[in-house]
Design an enzyme around this catalytic site. Structure first.
Site, PDB file in Angstrom:
ATOM      1  CG  HIS A 102      -0.325  -0.308   2.418  1.00  0.00           C
ATOM      2  ND1 HIS A 102       0.059  -1.547   3.072  1.00  0.00           N
ATOM      3  CD2 HIS A 102       0.053   0.653   3.531  1.00  0.00           C
ATOM      4  CE1 HIS A 102       0.678  -1.461   4.194  1.00  0.00           C
ATOM      5  NE2 HIS A 102       0.719  -0.191   4.490  1.00  0.00           N
ATOM      6  CG  HIS A 104       1.429   5.086   4.385  1.00  0.00           C
ATOM      7  ND1 HIS A 104       0.489   5.011   5.545  1.00  0.00           N
ATOM      8  CD2 HIS A 104       2.236   3.934   4.322  1.00  0.00           C
ATOM      9  CE1 HIS A 104       0.627   3.744   6.000  1.00  0.00           C
ATOM     10  NE2 HIS A 104       1.696   3.093   5.446  1.00  0.00           N
TER      11      HIS A 104
END
Ligand code: DGP
Length: 116
Positions: A102, A104
């Site tokens: 992922h 951020h």
């Protein structure tokens, strides 16, 4: 490819709720449940890839797409003027706690460098 034991796979599948701000066929972006800045979003590929270290050559276009979606959602959240930080934690030693790749996106406050 998804992993039933993976929290972000379960968010992608709609089995765990999240405050989504963007979705397409390759990724979703949603608000981080433990925000570290006024705006803190996560851009998550739909396919399960454990970390940046596990991304293969076939994933190069996907990696670029995640960054472009990050820029798009950052701007949609009003971070164009102030700027924003884009971070990928890879491995527990670097702060990765969810082992599904992922990106951020953090903004809405000032940041120091180097990061802690
Ligand atoms: P990292 O530590 O880099 O693996 O980032 C994982 C992030 O995921 C962390 O900032 C907190 C966030 N997070 C953990 N559980 C949930 C959840 O159930 N929902 C949402 N929206 N975010 C979560």
């Amino acid at each position: 490819m998804s992993d039933q034991n993976c929290l972000f796979c379960r968010i992608v599948a709609g089995e765990v709720s999240a405050d989504s701000v963007f979705q397409d066929e390759r990724c979703i972006a949603f608000r981080d449940a433990n925000p570290q800045a006024p705006v803190h979003l996560l851009v998550v590929p739909r396919d399960h890839i454990e970390s940046l270290d596990d991304a293969a050559q076939k994933d190069e276009a996907l990696l670029g797409h995640l960054l472009r979606v990050g820029a798009r959602v950052a701007n949609e959240q009003g971070l164009f003027e102030s700027g924003y930080r884009t971070t990928i934690n890879t491995g527990a030693g670097a702060g990765q706690s969810v082992f599904h790749l992922h990106v951020h996106i953090l903004g809405g406050r000032s940041f120091t460098w180097p990061p802690g």
